[in-house]
Design a protein around this motif. Sequence first.
Motif, PDB file in Angstrom:
ATOM      1  N   ASP A 211     -12.205 -32.564 -15.528  1.00 23.95           N
ATOM      2  CA  ASP A 211     -11.788 -32.964 -14.174  1.00 23.95           C
ATOM      3  C   ASP A 211     -12.134 -34.433 -13.908  1.00 23.95           C
ATOM      4  O   ASP A 211     -11.408 -35.130 -13.195  1.00 23.95           O
ATOM      5  CB  ASP A 211     -12.496 -32.104 -13.116  1.00 23.95           C
ATOM      6  CG  ASP A 211     -11.948 -30.682 -13.043  1.00 23.95           C
ATOM      7  OD1 ASP A 211     -10.888 -30.419 -13.635  1.00 23.95           O
ATOM      8  OD2 ASP A 211     -12.583 -29.851 -12.366  1.00 23.95           O
ATOM      9  N   SER A 212     -13.235 -34.901 -14.472  1.00 21.36           N
ATOM     10  CA  SER A 212     -13.612 -36.303 -14.260  1.00 21.36           C
ATOM     11  C   SER A 212     -12.675 -37.223 -15.025  1.00 21.36           C
ATOM     12  O   SER A 212     -12.343 -38.313 -14.574  1.00 21.36           O
ATOM     13  CB  SER A 212     -15.048 -36.554 -14.715  1.00 21.36           C
ATOM     14  OG  SER A 212     -15.915 -35.750 -13.980  1.00 21.36           O
ATOM     15  N   ALA A 328      -4.493 -23.609 -10.315  1.00 21.22           N
ATOM     16  CA  ALA A 328      -3.655 -24.205 -11.360  1.00 21.22           C
ATOM     17  C   ALA A 328      -4.507 -25.120 -12.237  1.00 21.22           C
ATOM     18  O   ALA A 328      -4.398 -25.097 -13.474  1.00 21.22           O
ATOM     19  CB  ALA A 328      -2.504 -24.988 -10.734  1.00 21.22           C
ATOM     20  N   ASN A 329      -5.382 -25.882 -11.608  1.00 24.10           N
ATOM     21  CA  ASN A 329      -6.207 -26.809 -12.378  1.00 24.10           C
ATOM     22  C   ASN A 329      -7.200 -26.062 -13.266  1.00 24.10           C
ATOM     23  O   ASN A 329      -7.348 -26.377 -14.444  1.00 24.10           O
ATOM     24  CB  ASN A 329      -6.935 -27.759 -11.430  1.00 24.10           C
ATOM     25  CG  ASN A 329      -7.766 -28.772 -12.185  1.00 24.10           C
ATOM     26  OD1 ASN A 329      -7.245 -29.545 -12.997  1.00 24.10           O
ATOM     27  ND2 ASN A 329      -9.059 -28.754 -11.961  1.00 24.10           N
ATOM     28  N   GLU A 330      -7.867 -25.043 -12.712  1.00 26.76           N
ATOM     29  CA  GLU A 330      -8.838 -24.282 -13.527  1.00 26.76           C
ATOM     30  C   GLU A 330      -8.153 -23.703 -14.766  1.00 26.76           C
ATOM     31  O   GLU A 330      -8.677 -23.756 -15.873  1.00 26.76           O
ATOM     32  CB  GLU A 330      -9.458 -23.125 -12.717  1.00 26.76           C
ATOM     33  CG  GLU A 330     -10.575 -23.566 -11.810  1.00 26.76           C
ATOM     34  CD  GLU A 330     -11.332 -22.394 -11.159  1.00 26.76           C
ATOM     35  OE1 GLU A 330     -11.379 -21.290 -11.734  1.00 26.76           O
ATOM     36  OE2 GLU A 330     -11.883 -22.614 -10.070  1.00 26.76           O
ATOM     37  N   THR A 331      -6.937 -23.149 -14.560  1.00 24.97           N
ATOM     38  CA  THR A 331      -6.240 -22.519 -15.687  1.00 24.97           C
ATOM     39  C   THR A 331      -5.757 -23.573 -16.677  1.00 24.97           C
ATOM     40  O   THR A 331      -5.908 -23.410 -17.892  1.00 24.97           O
ATOM     41  CB  THR A 331      -5.045 -21.687 -15.168  1.00 24.97           C
ATOM     42  OG1 THR A 331      -5.484 -20.941 -14.039  1.00 24.97           O
ATOM     43  CG2 THR A 331      -4.523 -20.742 -16.220  1.00 24.97           C
ATOM     44  N   ALA A 332      -5.202 -24.664 -16.159  1.00 25.30           N
ATOM     45  CA  ALA A 332      -4.689 -25.707 -17.059  1.00 25.30           C
ATOM     46  C   ALA A 332      -5.838 -26.336 -17.863  1.00 25.30           C
ATOM     47  O   ALA A 332      -5.703 -26.574 -19.069  1.00 25.30           O
ATOM     48  CB  ALA A 332      -3.942 -26.771 -16.253  1.00 25.30           C
ATOM     49  N   ILE A 346      -1.806 -31.425 -17.843  1.00 24.10           N
ATOM     50  CA  ILE A 346      -2.621 -30.842 -16.766  1.00 24.10           C
ATOM     51  C   ILE A 346      -2.021 -31.194 -15.396  1.00 24.10           C
ATOM     52  O   ILE A 346      -1.767 -30.317 -14.566  1.00 24.10           O
ATOM     53  CB  ILE A 346      -4.105 -31.305 -16.856  1.00 24.10           C
ATOM     54  CG1 ILE A 346      -4.737 -30.813 -18.174  1.00 24.10           C
ATOM     55  CG2 ILE A 346      -4.902 -30.798 -15.651  1.00 24.10           C
ATOM     56  CD1 ILE A 346      -6.145 -31.327 -18.450  1.00 24.10           C
ATOM     57  N   SER A 347      -1.748 -32.480 -15.175  1.00 31.95           N
ATOM     58  CA  SER A 347      -1.230 -32.872 -13.858  1.00 31.95           C
ATOM     59  C   SER A 347       0.165 -32.294 -13.607  1.00 31.95           C
ATOM     60  O   SER A 347       0.493 -31.896 -12.485  1.00 31.95           O
ATOM     61  CB  SER A 347      -1.210 -34.398 -13.710  1.00 31.95           C
ATOM     62  OG  SER A 347      -0.454 -34.979 -14.743  1.00 31.95           O
TER      63      SER A 347
END
Length: 384
Positions: A211-212, A328-332, A346-347
């Motif tokens: 995420d960072s 969506a972000n956690e899964t990607a 991811i985005s």
Amino acid sequence: MRNITLLGATGSIGTQTLDVIRRQNEEFKLFAVSANKNWDKLIEIIEEFSPKFAVLMEENAYKKVSNYCRMYNKNTEVLLGMNGLIDISTLEDVDIVVTAVVGMIGIKPTLEAINHGKDIALANKETLVVAGEIIMEAAKKNNVRILPVDSEHGAIFQCLQGNNIKDVDKIILTASGGPFRGRKFNDIANIPVEEALNHPKWNMGSKISIDSATLMNKGLEVIEAHWLFNQCYEDIQVVVHPQSIIHSAVQYKDGSIIAQMASADMRLPIQYALNFPYRKQCVINKIDLTEIGKLTFEKPDMENFPCLGIAIAAGKQGGLMPGILNSANETAVSLYLNNKINFGQISYIVKECLDKFFSSAEVNLDNILDMQSKVTDYIIKKYK
Ligand code: NDP
Ligand code: MG
């Protein structure tokens, strides 16, 4: 003596929280701990701290720790799964719950702890991103303190002390810029996982490290700040500050900016949250400004790091949209960590899900969890 329940004791924040507790063992007692599946690390913790309860999410790991405690006559009761997490967050003896699990799995135990009047030292930002409205309302109703552990929010919390929140002009949320600062989207689209995990300033768990690198972390933190400090999105400014010395700042209506500075070490915000409103002896390396010499600031690059803008837009839309963003972000991120998709996807996946699952439904726990499983199923079917 205050009894602490530490959710996510085996992780990066969990381990650093244990160090703070170890150094203040006359003030804090580790009452209960949890892990997902890391049974051997949990046994080490049981050996050192003798907590009353230990919870594991995974059944095999639960059996291993239960057998160990039975065989060696430990006084630790071992529990399994979400019910166990909720039990150790709500028991009468608990004074403060440190939420250091990763991901929105933290919502239920955090909410239950609040409803039982426990103070929360909150590291688990996904909980606030997804259910900020519910969490903050419950905290208000139960007269519970949400003490931020995330370094930026801990810094803002410090900068607000002694001032009136009504005098705040804006919150300045600093960002290191991550490992790929200055690089182009296409240049990093296929970057290997090991490089993305290699953060220049912080040593963190794998999910938050990715995420960072995408700057999604800063987007989640904008939403977190919105809920914690009751500020509108227009009054939260993201500033890239690569040295990671200023951990965030508050600008007041008279033009004064008050910033919090220290070396990049999570034990300080953890210690501050656990001891608030008191300050304790330093456990981190103290900085010398003459050695640092120069602090620099720049605007975030939203073009090459689209996750930041996508997250802020979802935050502004409100409702279930930040929950869709987060699911969506956690899964990607998990697919990327398992080499199923590339970094650049991811985005795209997060944006695709925000469009596909757009919703103006009411924010309640059932709708949040229902949406999470829809979004996760969709991504896994399509990309795995
Ligand atoms: P880690 O991945 O290092 O640790 C996560 C912890 O949660 C571990 O104890 C892990 O157990 C447990 N866990 C994982 N999955 C589950 C699950 N499904 N159910 C229950 N428990 C689970 O994460 P971090 O410590 O880096 O981050 C924790 C939280 O703090 C995140 O929300 C992150 O955003 C936030 N945060 C972290 C910072 C940092 O410096 N690390 C800074 C600011 C915020 P196991 O070991 O068994 O897998
Ligand atoms: Mg942070």
